[in-house]
Design a protein around this motif. Structure first.
Motif, mmCIF file in Angstrom:
data_model
loop_
_atom_site.group_PDB
_atom_site.id
_atom_site.type_symbol
_atom_site.label_atom_id
_atom_site.label_comp_id
_atom_site.label_asym_id
_atom_site.label_seq_id
_atom_site.Cartn_x
_atom_site.Cartn_y
_atom_site.Cartn_z
ATOM 1 N N VAL A 140 55.040 53.935 47.806
ATOM 2 C CA VAL A 140 53.335 52.509 47.092
ATOM 3 C C VAL A 140 53.864 51.515 46.948
ATOM 4 O O VAL A 140 54.689 50.910 47.028
ATOM 5 N N ILE A 141 52.853 50.889 47.672
ATOM 6 C CA ILE A 141 52.442 49.335 47.755
ATOM 7 C C ILE A 141 51.788 49.555 47.054
ATOM 8 O O ILE A 141 50.522 49.353 46.417
ATOM 9 N N VAL A 142 51.837 48.143 46.383
ATOM 10 C CA VAL A 142 50.961 46.789 45.119
ATOM 11 C C VAL A 142 50.428 46.075 45.840
ATOM 12 O O VAL A 142 51.647 44.640 45.642
ATOM 13 N N PRO A 143 49.329 45.459 46.376
ATOM 14 C CA PRO A 143 48.769 44.514 47.141
ATOM 15 C C PRO A 143 48.473 43.673 45.402
ATOM 16 O O PRO A 143 48.208 44.289 44.505
ATOM 17 N N MET A 144 48.515 42.871 45.543
ATOM 18 C CA MET A 144 48.309 41.956 44.348
ATOM 19 C C MET A 144 47.933 40.250 44.911
ATOM 20 O O MET A 144 48.677 39.486 45.700
ATOM 21 N N LEU A 145 47.069 40.049 44.351
ATOM 22 C CA LEU A 145 46.420 38.356 44.809
ATOM 23 C C LEU A 145 47.822 37.584 43.816
ATOM 24 O O LEU A 145 48.335 37.615 43.266
ATOM 25 N N SER A 146 47.803 35.964 44.701
ATOM 26 C CA SER A 146 48.677 34.877 44.025
ATOM 27 C C SER A 146 47.604 34.266 43.077
ATOM 28 O O SER A 146 47.537 32.918 43.225
ATOM 29 N N ASP A 147 47.604 34.984 41.930
ATOM 30 C CA ASP A 147 47.202 34.587 40.525
ATOM 31 C C ASP A 147 47.801 35.028 39.495
ATOM 32 O O ASP A 147 48.452 35.995 39.627
ATOM 33 N N ILE A 148 47.718 34.046 38.409
ATOM 34 C CA ILE A 148 47.991 34.805 37.159
ATOM 35 C C ILE A 148 47.805 35.631 36.291
ATOM 36 O O ILE A 148 47.976 36.958 36.055
ATOM 37 N N PHE A 149 46.018 35.910 36.759
ATOM 38 C CA PHE A 149 45.276 37.765 35.949
ATOM 39 C C PHE A 149 45.763 38.483 36.966
ATOM 40 O O PHE A 149 46.049 39.606 36.394
ATOM 41 N N SER A 150 46.615 39.045 38.616
ATOM 42 C CA SER A 150 47.179 40.154 38.755
ATOM 43 C C SER A 150 48.793 40.248 38.305
ATOM 44 O O SER A 150 48.738 41.272 38.261
#
Length: 253
Positions: A140-150
């Motif tokens: 599994v690859i989990v992409p996430m934004l550099s923000d608090i909501f992610s």
């Protein structure tokens, strides 16, 4: 035997489709046999890779058992793909029988000797489609934004993966968290990265050394159904995805 990788996060807009597209293009460019599977009813990956979703078979037809999986494969200039469309959104209501978590695994099993990599773009939800993707995948690859909501909901995602590992697929493992649209020069991004590192330590989940910078060119290439390698080879984000491919291959995959 194919390595199967799912790109997943229940939050939308974090770069799942872009990452799946970019990895498929980069791996194919290095001579690997690659199949992309669009498991999102929105069909964005299918569109970005130039697949026909209106007049051709899709993953929905395969999961319903209406045709053999190989007949749903489309060979585009970017990579082979099994497309998706909005009909797939009905699976929660349609597929209610026993073993429904294994529908995708059983469908893709005959293709494992045909490809080196099978990449799955999952929907922004933790429903039966995503569970099918986890049951099928090695990594599994989990992409996430550099923000608090992610950061919100990441724990729930990991708990879902743990349940799948317990009941459906003991061999699944986390390949890593991937920071997307990341700017290491901003203070906030640095703080988010610190929080991600703490999550990584708590759950024993790796974070990719490579991060993906913001880029308009990536969106343009996908909207035009072009390879990112041809459309903007000198773009920072395109270079980042090349480096991500190197990092994944460097892990022995």
């Amino acid at each position: 035997m194919a390595k199967t990788i799912v790109v997943s996060n229940q939050k939308g807009g974090v770069g799942k489709t872009t990452t799946t597209n970019a990895l498929a293009v980069n791996l194919k460019a290095r001579g690997f046999r690659v199949l992309a599977v669009d498991l999102d009813p929105q069909g964005n990956l299918s569109f970005s890779m130039g697949a026909d979703t209106e007049n051709s078979a899709t993953i929905y037809d395969v999961l319903k058992g209406e045709l053999k999986t190989q007949f749903a494969i489309q060979r585009t200039t970017l990579a082979d793909i099994i497309p998706s469309n909005i009909l797939l959104s009905s699976v929660e209501l349609e597929f209610t029988g026993n073993e429904r978590e294994y529908l995708l695994k059983n469908a893709l099993h005959p293709l494992e000797s045909m490809y080196d990599y099978i990449l799955i773009d999952s929907p922004p939800a933790l429903g039966i489609l995503t569970v099918n993707a986890f049951t099928t995948s090695d990594y599994v690859i989990v992409p996430m934004l550099s923000d608090i909501f992610s950061l919100q909901g990441i724990t729930q995602l990991f708990e879902t993966i743990d349940r799948v590992k317990t009941f459906c697929n003991p061999n699944i493992s986390m390949l890593g968290i991937l920071l997307t649209k990341h700017n290491p020069r901003t203070r906030f991004s640095v703080e988010v990265k610190g929080t991600v590192d703490m999550i990584s330590d708590s759950y024993q989940i790796p974070v990719f050394e490579t991060f993906i910078r913001e880029s308009v060119a990536l969106r343009e290439a996908q909207s035009l159904q072009h390879s990112i390698l041809d459309y903007a080879p000198k773009c920072n984000a395109v270079i980042d995805y090349k480096n991500l491919t190197d990092e994944i291959l460097g892990k022995g995959l």
